[in-house]
Design a protein around this motif. Structure first.
Motif, PDB file in Angstrom:
ATOM      1  N   PRO A  56     -42.212   6.638 -42.533  1.00  0.00           N
ATOM      2  CA  PRO A  56     -41.445   7.869 -42.375  1.00  0.00           C
ATOM      3  C   PRO A  56     -42.349   9.099 -42.331  1.00  0.00           C
ATOM      4  O   PRO A  56     -43.340   9.177 -43.055  1.00  0.00           O
ATOM      5  N   SER A  57     -41.972  10.023 -41.464  1.00  0.00           N
ATOM      6  CA  SER A  57     -42.734  11.261 -41.345  1.00  0.00           C
ATOM      7  C   SER A  57     -42.477  12.140 -42.561  1.00  0.00           C
ATOM      8  O   SER A  57     -41.568  11.883 -43.362  1.00  0.00           O
ATOM      9  N   ALA A  58     -43.259  13.179 -42.701  1.00  0.00           N
ATOM     10  CA  ALA A  58     -43.096  14.104 -43.830  1.00  0.00           C
ATOM     11  C   ALA A  58     -41.713  14.743 -43.802  1.00  0.00           C
ATOM     12  O   ALA A  58     -41.085  14.934 -44.850  1.00  0.00           O
ATOM     13  N   ASP A  59     -41.202  15.058 -42.603  1.00  0.00           N
ATOM     14  CA  ASP A  59     -39.859  15.636 -42.489  1.00  0.00           C
ATOM     15  C   ASP A  59     -38.794  14.650 -42.953  1.00  0.00           C
ATOM     16  O   ASP A  59     -37.848  15.032 -43.648  1.00  0.00           O
ATOM     17  N   THR A  60     -38.934  13.394 -42.577  1.00  0.00           N
ATOM     18  CA  THR A  60     -37.971  12.370 -43.000  1.00  0.00           C
ATOM     19  C   THR A  60     -38.005  12.196 -44.509  1.00  0.00           C
ATOM     20  O   THR A  60     -36.960  12.079 -45.150  1.00  0.00           O
ATOM     21  N   VAL A  61     -39.205  12.194 -45.087  1.00  0.00           N
ATOM     22  CA  VAL A  61     -39.330  12.053 -46.539  1.00  0.00           C
ATOM     23  C   VAL A  61     -38.645  13.222 -47.243  1.00  0.00           C
ATOM     24  O   VAL A  61     -37.876  13.020 -48.196  1.00  0.00           O
ATOM     25  N   ARG A  62     -38.890  14.447 -46.776  1.00  0.00           N
ATOM     26  CA  ARG A  62     -38.245  15.625 -47.393  1.00  0.00           C
ATOM     27  C   ARG A  62     -36.728  15.541 -47.272  1.00  0.00           C
ATOM     28  O   ARG A  62     -35.998  15.806 -48.233  1.00  0.00           O
ATOM     29  N   ARG A  63     -36.236  15.157 -46.107  1.00  0.00           N
ATOM     30  CA  ARG A  63     -34.784  15.039 -45.900  1.00  0.00           C
ATOM     31  C   ARG A  63     -34.199  13.962 -46.810  1.00  0.00           C
ATOM     32  O   ARG A  63     -33.165  14.188 -47.452  1.00  0.00           O
ATOM     33  N   ASN A  64     -34.866  12.836 -46.901  1.00  0.00           N
ATOM     34  CA  ASN A  64     -34.379  11.761 -47.765  1.00  0.00           C
ATOM     35  C   ASN A  64     -34.392  12.167 -49.241  1.00  0.00           C
ATOM     36  O   ASN A  64     -33.481  11.816 -49.988  1.00  0.00           O
ATOM     37  N   GLN A  65     -35.410  12.917 -49.656  1.00  0.00           N
ATOM     38  CA  GLN A  65     -35.457  13.392 -51.041  1.00  0.00           C
ATOM     39  C   GLN A  65     -34.294  14.339 -51.322  1.00  0.00           C
ATOM     40  O   GLN A  65     -33.656  14.252 -52.376  1.00  0.00           O
ATOM     41  N   GLN A  66     -34.003  15.223 -50.381  1.00  0.00           N
ATOM     42  CA  GLN A  66     -32.871  16.136 -50.560  1.00  0.00           C
ATOM     43  C   GLN A  66     -31.559  15.370 -50.615  1.00  0.00           C
ATOM     44  O   GLN A  66     -30.712  15.641 -51.478  1.00  0.00           O
ATOM     45  N   LEU A  67     -31.390  14.411 -49.732  1.00  0.00           N
ATOM     46  CA  LEU A  67     -30.160  13.611 -49.737  1.00  0.00           C
ATOM     47  C   LEU A  67     -30.025  12.810 -51.028  1.00  0.00           C
ATOM     48  O   LEU A  67     -28.927  12.672 -51.573  1.00  0.00           O
ATOM     49  N   TYR A  68     -31.125  12.302 -51.542  1.00  0.00           N
ATOM     50  CA  TYR A  68     -31.086  11.541 -52.784  1.00  0.00           C
ATOM     51  C   TYR A  68     -30.661  12.446 -53.945  1.00  0.00           C
ATOM     52  O   TYR A  68     -29.810  12.070 -54.751  1.00  0.00           O
ATOM     53  N   ARG A  69     -31.265  13.640 -54.021  1.00  0.00           N
ATOM     54  CA  ARG A  69     -30.902  14.563 -55.101  1.00  0.00           C
ATOM     55  C   ARG A  69     -29.432  14.963 -55.004  1.00  0.00           C
ATOM     56  O   ARG A  69     -28.739  15.035 -56.006  1.00  0.00           O
ATOM     57  N   LEU A  70     -28.959  15.203 -53.789  1.00  0.00           N
ATOM     58  CA  LEU A  70     -27.548  15.547 -53.610  1.00  0.00           C
ATOM     59  C   LEU A  70     -26.647  14.390 -54.037  1.00  0.00           C
ATOM     60  O   LEU A  70     -25.622  14.599 -54.697  1.00  0.00           O
ATOM     61  N   SER A  71     -27.002  13.176 -53.668  1.00  0.00           N
ATOM     62  CA  SER A  71     -26.163  12.031 -54.024  1.00  0.00           C
ATOM     63  C   SER A  71     -26.148  11.813 -55.535  1.00  0.00           C
ATOM     64  O   SER A  71     -25.124  11.432 -56.098  1.00  0.00           O
ATOM     65  N   GLN A  72     -27.262  12.043 -56.198  1.00  0.00           N
ATOM     66  CA  GLN A  72     -27.296  11.881 -57.649  1.00  0.00           C
ATOM     67  C   GLN A  72     -26.421  12.922 -58.339  1.00  0.00           C
ATOM     68  O   GLN A  72     -25.732  12.611 -59.296  1.00  0.00           O
TER      69      GLN A  72
END
Length: 91
Positions: A56-72
């Motif tokens: 995953p690119s840096a943008d994908t990692v940042r997006r996934n981290q944001q989505l994970y925090r939102l889901s939690q």
């Protein structure tokens, strides 16, 4: 002659079995260990990803981290929808 051949064969079998035993993996992981690794990878932004964007690119990692925090945050506010299935029940 036959004795020498037998000794040679026996020693080669012994050596190969020792080599295979040394390359055997450690004990298999438990379900809890795999789940903890999966959650850690999700929190780090490594999962989910697509075949096109691997690794995953840096943008994908940042997006996934944001989505994970939102889901939690959502799961903490609404435990009925928690992904672990242990909390909340259908009424």
């Amino acid at each position: 002659m036959k004795l020498a051949a037998r000794i040679l064969i026996a020693s080669s079998v012994l050596i190969s079995s020792v080599a295979l035993a040394q390359t055997a993996p450690d004990a298999p992981k438990t379900r809890a260990q795999v789940r903890a690794e999966l959650i850690a990878a999700q929190a780090a932004g490594q999962i989910p990803t697509t075949d096109v964007d691997y690794p995953p690119s840096a943008d994908t990692v940042r997006r996934n981290q944001q989505l994970y925090r939102l889901s939690q945050g959502f799961e903490q506010k609404h435990p009925r929808f928690a992904s672990n299935g242990a909390q909340g029940s259908a009424e």
